[in-house]
Write a protein that holds these residues in place. Structure first.
Motif, mmCIF file in Angstrom:
data_model
loop_
_atom_site.group_PDB
_atom_site.id
_atom_site.type_symbol
_atom_site.label_atom_id
_atom_site.label_comp_id
_atom_site.label_asym_id
_atom_site.label_seq_id
_atom_site.Cartn_x
_atom_site.Cartn_y
_atom_site.Cartn_z
ATOM 1 N N ILE A 121 -4.963 -7.652 -3.809
ATOM 2 C CA ILE A 121 -4.756 -6.210 -3.922
ATOM 3 C C ILE A 121 -4.742 -5.827 -5.389
ATOM 4 O O ILE A 121 -4.589 -6.673 -6.276
ATOM 5 N N MET A 122 -4.904 -4.534 -5.619
ATOM 6 C CA MET A 122 -4.812 -3.989 -6.972
ATOM 7 C C MET A 122 -3.796 -2.865 -6.958
ATOM 8 O O MET A 122 -3.833 -1.993 -6.085
ATOM 9 N N ILE A 123 -2.868 -2.929 -7.917
ATOM 10 C CA ILE A 123 -1.853 -1.894 -8.085
ATOM 11 C C ILE A 123 -2.037 -1.303 -9.472
ATOM 12 O O ILE A 123 -1.766 -1.971 -10.467
ATOM 13 N N ASP A 124 -2.565 -0.094 -9.540
ATOM 14 C CA ASP A 124 -2.768 0.591 -10.820
ATOM 15 C C ASP A 124 -3.491 -0.303 -11.824
ATOM 16 O O ASP A 124 -3.126 -0.372 -12.982
ATOM 17 N N ILE A 133 -4.440 -1.098 -3.453
ATOM 18 C CA ILE A 133 -5.772 -1.058 -2.853
ATOM 19 C C ILE A 133 -6.141 -2.491 -2.486
ATOM 20 O O ILE A 133 -6.044 -3.392 -3.318
ATOM 21 N N GLU A 134 -6.557 -2.694 -1.249
ATOM 22 C CA GLU A 134 -6.959 -4.022 -0.792
ATOM 23 C C GLU A 134 -8.367 -4.318 -1.282
ATOM 24 O O GLU A 134 -9.310 -3.598 -0.960
ATOM 25 N N LEU A 135 -8.521 -5.380 -2.076
ATOM 26 C CA LEU A 135 -9.821 -5.744 -2.620
ATOM 27 C C LEU A 135 -10.533 -6.777 -1.754
ATOM 28 O O LEU A 135 -11.758 -6.799 -1.685
ATOM 29 N N ALA A 149 -3.629 -3.663 -11.822
ATOM 30 C CA ALA A 149 -3.107 -5.033 -11.839
ATOM 31 C C ALA A 149 -3.453 -5.724 -10.527
ATOM 32 O O ALA A 149 -3.231 -5.172 -9.456
ATOM 33 N N ARG A 150 -3.979 -6.941 -10.615
ATOM 34 C CA ARG A 150 -4.371 -7.693 -9.422
ATOM 35 C C ARG A 150 -3.264 -8.650 -9.003
ATOM 36 O O ARG A 150 -2.652 -9.302 -9.847
ATOM 37 N N VAL A 151 -3.037 -8.725 -7.690
ATOM 38 C CA VAL A 151 -2.020 -9.590 -7.102
ATOM 39 C C VAL A 151 -2.596 -10.160 -5.807
ATOM 40 O O VAL A 151 -3.261 -9.450 -5.059
ATOM 41 N N VAL A 152 -2.335 -11.427 -5.555
ATOM 42 C CA VAL A 152 -2.704 -12.044 -4.285
ATOM 43 C C VAL A 152 -1.463 -12.072 -3.406
ATOM 44 O O VAL A 152 -0.359 -12.351 -3.879
ATOM 45 N N VAL A 153 -1.629 -11.772 -2.127
ATOM 46 C CA VAL A 153 -0.556 -11.838 -1.130
ATOM 47 C C VAL A 153 -1.003 -12.854 -0.086
ATOM 48 O O VAL A 153 -2.119 -12.759 0.429
ATOM 49 N N ALA A 154 -0.127 -13.831 0.198
ATOM 50 C CA ALA A 154 -0.509 -14.903 1.119
ATOM 51 C C ALA A 154 0.631 -15.242 2.061
ATOM 52 O O ALA A 154 1.796 -15.262 1.656
ATOM 53 N N LYS A 206 0.845 -1.205 0.000
ATOM 54 C CA LYS A 206 0.000 0.000 0.000
ATOM 55 C C LYS A 206 0.872 1.243 0.000
ATOM 56 O O LYS A 206 0.630 2.190 -0.760
ATOM 57 N N LYS A 207 1.890 1.256 0.848
ATOM 58 C CA LYS A 207 2.771 2.417 0.958
ATOM 59 C C LYS A 207 3.659 2.564 -0.271
ATOM 60 O O LYS A 207 3.824 3.659 -0.806
ATOM 61 N N ALA A 208 4.238 1.460 -0.730
ATOM 62 C CA ALA A 208 5.205 1.508 -1.831
ATOM 63 C C ALA A 208 4.556 1.713 -3.188
ATOM 64 O O ALA A 208 5.087 2.444 -4.027
ATOM 65 N N PHE A 209 3.424 1.046 -3.438
ATOM 66 C CA PHE A 209 2.823 1.049 -4.766
ATOM 67 C C PHE A 209 1.425 1.660 -4.815
ATOM 68 O O PHE A 209 0.795 1.677 -5.862
ATOM 69 N N GLY A 210 0.910 2.116 -3.683
ATOM 70 C CA GLY A 210 -0.453 2.636 -3.670
ATOM 71 C C GLY A 210 -1.489 1.538 -3.851
ATOM 72 O O GLY A 210 -2.580 1.779 -4.371
#
Length: 129
Positions: free
Chosen positions: A47-50, A31-33, A52-57, A25-29
């Motif tokens: 999360i979504m970065i600009d 958004i937690e979906l 792009a969707r990414v899962v963090v686990a 969130k801090k580094a790339f802005g």
């Protein structure tokens, strides 16, 4: 209704998903979906970065999922293609990402830099020229 089209969502396995989410969130802005917290406290979040969707686990050693900080090498780099890679890189550097090489015009047609986040994931932040 349009037919479903396949797409890829990478999952980043980390040793502390709560801290990783705050870093992204801090580094790339980011958004937690979505965030699911298991009974054991382990987190899986999207999360979504600009766009792009990414899962963090959190790591799941029983399933063979370990973060790159527990391994001697990496097999995947994340290419984060954004409108303004210089601004995103500056934001990520301020948040504590390690610079492998800074954003610059590359001979292969991208304005791109290479970075390693605190959880061991390699990011190539750039855009096509």
């Amino acid at each position: 209704m349009e037919p479903f089209k396949a797409y890829i969502i990478p999952t980043l396995t980390v040793n502390n998903a709560a801290a990783a989410l705050e870093f992204y969130k801090k580094a790339f802005g980011a958004i937690e979906l979505m965030k699911n917290v298991g009974d054991d406290g382990d987190i899986v979040a999207e999360i979504m970065i600009d766009g792009a969707r990414v899962v963090v686990a959190d790591e799941a050693p029983g399933h063979g999922n370990l973060g790159p900080d527990k391994q001697s090498s990496i097999s995947v780099r994340i290419g984060l293609m954004v409108t303004d890679p210089d601004a995103i890189a500056e934001r990520a550097i301020a948040a504590g990402i390690k610079v492998v090489y800074p954003v610059d015009d590359q001979d292969y047609g991208y304005r791109l830099g290479h970075f390693i986040d605190p959880f061991g994931h390699h990011w190539e932040i750039g855009r096509p020229l």
